[in-house]
Design an enzyme around this catalytic site. Structure first.
Site, PDB file in Angstrom:
ATOM      1  N   LYS B  36       0.853  -1.188   0.000  1.00 34.12           N
ATOM      2  CA  LYS B  36       0.000   0.000   0.000  1.00 34.12           C
ATOM      3  C   LYS B  36       0.885   1.233   0.000  1.00 34.12           C
ATOM      4  CE  LYS B  36      -2.583   0.726   3.637  1.00 34.12           C
ATOM      5  NZ  LYS B  36      -3.726   0.552   4.555  1.00 34.12           N
ATOM      6  N   CYS B  54       0.037  14.853  -5.634  1.00 36.51           N
ATOM      7  CA  CYS B  54      -0.629  14.085  -6.694  1.00 36.51           C
ATOM      8  C   CYS B  54      -1.722  13.163  -6.156  1.00 36.51           C
ATOM      9  CB  CYS B  54       0.416  13.239  -7.428  1.00 36.51           C
ATOM     10  SG  CYS B  54      -0.261  12.217  -8.752  1.00 36.51           S
ATOM     11  N   CYS B  56      -3.520  11.568  -8.910  1.00 30.44           N
ATOM     12  CA  CYS B  56      -3.863  10.887 -10.176  1.00 30.44           C
ATOM     13  C   CYS B  56      -2.990   9.670 -10.434  1.00 30.44           C
ATOM     14  CB  CYS B  56      -3.772  11.857 -11.358  1.00 30.44           C
ATOM     15  SG  CYS B  56      -2.082  12.182 -11.937  1.00 30.44           S
ATOM     16  N   CYS B  65       2.742  16.474  -7.249  1.00 37.82           N
ATOM     17  CA  CYS B  65       2.071  16.645  -8.542  1.00 37.82           C
ATOM     18  C   CYS B  65       3.019  17.321  -9.521  1.00 37.82           C
ATOM     19  CB  CYS B  65       0.823  17.515  -8.334  1.00 37.82           C
ATOM     20  SG  CYS B  65       0.058  18.173  -9.838  1.00 37.82           S
ATOM     21  N   HIS B  69      -1.722  15.095 -14.364  1.00 37.83           N
ATOM     22  CA  HIS B  69      -3.177  14.882 -14.335  1.00 37.83           C
ATOM     23  C   HIS B  69      -3.858  15.497 -15.563  1.00 37.83           C
ATOM     24  CE1 HIS B  69      -2.355  18.686 -12.141  1.00 37.83           C
ATOM     25  NE2 HIS B  69      -3.401  19.118 -12.838  1.00 37.83           N
TER      26      HIS B  69
HETATM   27  S1  FES Z   1      -2.565  15.144  -9.605  1.00 38.49           S
HETATM   28 FE1  FES Z   1      -1.166  13.686 -10.365  1.00 38.49          FE
HETATM   29  S2  FES Z   1       0.258  14.862 -11.490  1.00 38.49           S
HETATM   30 FE2  FES Z   1      -1.159  16.306 -10.713  1.00 38.49          FE
END
Ligand code: FES
Ligand code: FES
Lengths: 88, 88
Positions: B36, B54, B56, B65, B69
């Site tokens: 995890k 991040c 995504c 990030c 995304h």
């Molecule tokens: S939320 Fe994953 S790169 Fe921006």
């Protein structure tokens, strides 16, 4: 049935094309009316020593983590988990 | 022209959309050796006024990030975005 000469050329050939589905989205439900779901945390306002924030897009208390990542990981063979914000 | 076996004039093409078992995973690449993926941020150690994290699972600088995304959302019709940690 026995084929006679000349029949082989007209035999129907089934071609199965396997194609991956393009739906690689990771957020099925949360705030789909928003073009992009962005949340902000003013870290000085955190009340608990540790606050988990969701990164699995399955939490019922999004943007907070409610533990739903456990079910998601088990059902999908995935390994995602939250971001823990710690005051110290 | 004489047709050879396997050379047919008309192919019936069947398109089958399949989804791999457990295909609802949202993290295809990041730290798949970990059961995890959980990250911690000690908020007093944040250097910038705003730091995007991040959600995504496509960032090259995960857990931060890096803007990936945007590409993910466009390619998949999705609407995910980062968690912004703000010092004030
Ligand atoms: S939320 Fe994953 S790169 Fe921006
Ligand atoms: S509920 Fe989404 S990471 Fe825990």
């Amino acid at each position: 049935p026995v084929k006679r000469a000349g029949e082989v050329g007209r035999k129907k050939q089934r071609v199965v094309v396997v194609r991956a589905e393009g739906g690689g989205g990771i957020n099925p439900e949360i705030r789909k009316n928003e073009e992009k779901v962005v949340d902000s945390v003013v870290v000085t306002e955190l009340s608990k020593n540790i606050t988990p924030y969701c990164r699995c897009w399955r939490s019922g208390t999004f943007p907070l983590c409610d533990g739903s990542h456990v079910k998601h990981n088990k059902a999908n063979g995935d390994n995602v988990g939250p971001l823990l914000l710690k005051k110290q």
